[in-house]
Scaffold this motif. Structure first.
Motif, PDB file in Angstrom:
ATOM      1  N   GLY A 185     -28.637 -39.456  12.295  1.00 16.08           N
ATOM      2  CA  GLY A 185     -29.585 -40.455  12.768  1.00 16.08           C
ATOM      3  C   GLY A 185     -30.702 -40.661  11.774  1.00 16.08           C
ATOM      4  N   CYS A 186     -30.343 -40.800  10.514  1.00 13.62           N
ATOM      5  CA  CYS A 186     -31.330 -40.809   9.421  1.00 13.62           C
ATOM      6  C   CYS A 186     -32.174 -42.065   9.373  1.00 13.62           C
ATOM      7  N   SER A 187     -31.765 -43.123  10.071  1.00 10.77           N
ATOM      8  CA  SER A 187     -32.529 -44.368  10.116  1.00 10.77           C
ATOM      9  C   SER A 187     -32.740 -44.929   8.702  1.00 10.77           C
ATOM     10  N   VAL A 188     -33.972 -45.235   8.334  1.00 12.48           N
ATOM     11  CA  VAL A 188     -34.248 -45.823   7.019  1.00 12.48           C
ATOM     12  C   VAL A 188     -34.549 -44.761   5.972  1.00 12.48           C
ATOM     13  N   GLY A 189     -34.285 -43.508   6.291  1.00 13.42           N
ATOM     14  CA  GLY A 189     -34.391 -42.447   5.294  1.00 13.42           C
ATOM     15  C   GLY A 189     -35.674 -41.641   5.322  1.00 13.42           C
ATOM     16  N   ARG A 195     -35.013 -48.060  -0.495  1.00 18.52           N
ATOM     17  CA  ARG A 195     -36.071 -47.070  -0.672  1.00 18.52           C
ATOM     18  C   ARG A 195     -35.664 -46.009  -1.698  1.00 18.52           C
ATOM     19  N   THR A 196     -34.397 -45.660  -1.722  1.00 16.92           N
ATOM     20  CA  THR A 196     -33.910 -44.686  -2.700  1.00 16.92           C
ATOM     21  C   THR A 196     -34.090 -45.208  -4.117  1.00 16.92           C
ATOM     22  N   GLU A 197     -33.748 -46.475  -4.335  1.00 16.13           N
ATOM     23  CA  GLU A 197     -33.907 -47.073  -5.662  1.00 16.13           C
ATOM     24  C   GLU A 197     -35.371 -47.042  -6.103  1.00 16.13           C
ATOM     25  N   LYS A 214     -41.430 -45.609  -7.874  1.00 16.39           N
ATOM     26  CA  LYS A 214     -42.218 -46.632  -7.194  1.00 16.39           C
ATOM     27  C   LYS A 214     -42.457 -46.295  -5.733  1.00 16.39           C
ATOM     28  N   GLY A 215     -42.269 -45.022  -5.381  1.00 18.35           N
ATOM     29  CA  GLY A 215     -42.472 -44.603  -4.001  1.00 18.35           C
ATOM     30  C   GLY A 215     -41.309 -44.999  -3.125  1.00 18.35           C
ATOM     31  N   ASN A 216     -41.451 -44.779  -1.829  1.00 20.03           N
ATOM     32  CA  ASN A 216     -40.428 -45.242  -0.896  1.00 20.03           C
ATOM     33  C   ASN A 216     -41.104 -45.686   0.392  1.00 20.03           C
ATOM     34  N   GLY A 217     -41.996 -46.664   0.233  1.00 20.75           N
ATOM     35  CA  GLY A 217     -42.706 -47.189   1.385  1.00 20.75           C
ATOM     36  C   GLY A 217     -43.991 -46.426   1.635  1.00 20.75           C
ATOM     37  N   LEU A 218     -44.443 -46.441   2.868  1.00 25.05           N
ATOM     38  CA  LEU A 218     -45.698 -45.786   3.220  1.00 25.05           C
ATOM     39  C   LEU A 218     -45.607 -44.276   3.098  1.00 25.05           C
ATOM     40  N   GLN A 219     -44.399 -43.745   3.286  1.00 22.66           N
ATOM     41  CA  GLN A 219     -44.218 -42.297   3.317  1.00 22.66           C
ATOM     42  C   GLN A 219     -44.577 -41.636   1.994  1.00 22.66           C
TER      43      GLN A 219
END
Length: 322
Positions: free
Chosen positions: A144-148, A179-181, A187-192
């Motif tokens: 259930g990893c969702s968007v990672g 997000r992985t790329e 370049k980060g992976n979003g807010l996280q």
């Protein structure tokens, strides 16, 4: 150990069920819950509208094709509306709002936690794993990893590990791939994780499959983790997933779960109005709250689980293959 929960639902739960049985009130509750989450996010400095709109404007064709299994048959339970989205998890709107929604929902777990609530919650789970697991896992499945978000957090906790993320939504997995790329490019992976340098960790493997039938090789993993997934499942699917986790794990491997704690004071004392808003977005919450999860995990071939509170609302469950 967490005690077994009462068979009779609390008054707030029963009242919420009655309210949600009236369709106009159900629709109003969903709309109200969504509006409150967006307002809370913007208030704590999480740019819900800007972040989601930026993602929605992107061409997802290549990412979607790279992760999508066109032959996958979706379980019936997964085709219901989730989280105030009529399309459930199978659409771009939910996929592009997962991260900001998580930051909003988890902003009030701890007093004044604000935008640090979500990372703090994940850290609290991983701290328990670091304390309770005898050795750091090398081969991990994130169900259930969702968007990672949970996958990347596991990588930070166990550097050098090989991680496979499994999810039923190709839309979520497409965002995870993107997000992985970004993460690999520094370049980060979003807010996280905003990111300043390329990630030293290998890119996760993303698998479009049901967690109860992953298709992954048996006896190949040290750890199967599920973060905030089981409260979104009917009991029948949860039980199947426990058995699948047992199949995937090596001898002595571990199943770990972080999810809502039905016995926490927060849920036991939750006002009926708040419970109604919560249940309007979580169709299987009653089934999760009434399940004897420890007994079902043990019946699937694990040792009796250890349960540790890791937040005022959440518990970590740890069980080892017998």
């Amino acid at each position: 150990m967490t005690a077994a929960i009462d068979a009779k639902p609390a008054f707030s739960v029963r009242l919420a069920n009655w309210v949600l049985g009236i369709k106009p009130l159900f629709k109003f509750a969903k709309q109200r819950a969504r509006k409150m989450m967006i307002q809370r996010a913007e208030t704590i400095g999480v740019p819900w509208m800007a972040e989601s709109q930026q993602l929605q404007a992107r061409d997802w064709t290549a990412d979607f094709a790279a992760v999508n299994n066109p032959d996958l048959q979706y379980p019936t339970y997964y085709l219901k509306p989730f989280h105030a989205y009529e399309e459930g998890n199978l659409g771009w709107l939910p996929a592009t709002e997962v991260e900001v929604a998580a930051y909003s929902v988890h902003a009030r777990i701890w007093q004044e936690s604000g935008s640090s609530g979500d990372p703090h919650l994940r850290q609290s789970y991983h701290k328990v794993l670091q304390q309770e697991l005898p050795i750091a896992p090398r081969d991990i499945v994130d169900l259930g990893c969702s968007v990672g978000m949970s996958t990347f957090a596991l990588q930070e906790t166990f550097p050098g590990s090989k991680i496979t993320g499994v999810d039923l939504s190709p839309h979520f997995l497409a965002v995870a791939r993107y997000r992985t790329e970004l993460r690999q490019a520094g370049k980060g992976n979003g807010l996280q994780l905003k990111g300043e340098h390329p990630s030293a960790e290998a890119a996760p493997t993303w698998v479009h499959a049901a967690s109860e039938q992953t298709g992954l090789p048996a006896g190949s993993y040290d750890l199967v983790s599920a973060c905030l997934m089981f409260h979104e499942l009917p009991q029948s699917a949860s039980i199947e997933i426990f058995h699948e986790a047992r199949r995937l794990l090596k001898p002595g491997g571990y199943l770990t779960i972080m999810d809502m704690n039905p016995r926490s004071a927060v849920f036991v004392k939750m006002p009926p109005y708040v419970m109604t808003l919560l249940k309007s977005t979580e169709p299987y919450l009653d089934e999760y709250f009434s399940m004897d999860i420890a007994a079902e995990i043990e019946a699937a071939g694990f040792t009796r689980p250890t349960m540790i509170e890791n937040s005022p609302r959440h518990r970590t469950i740890i069980a080892q293959v017998k």
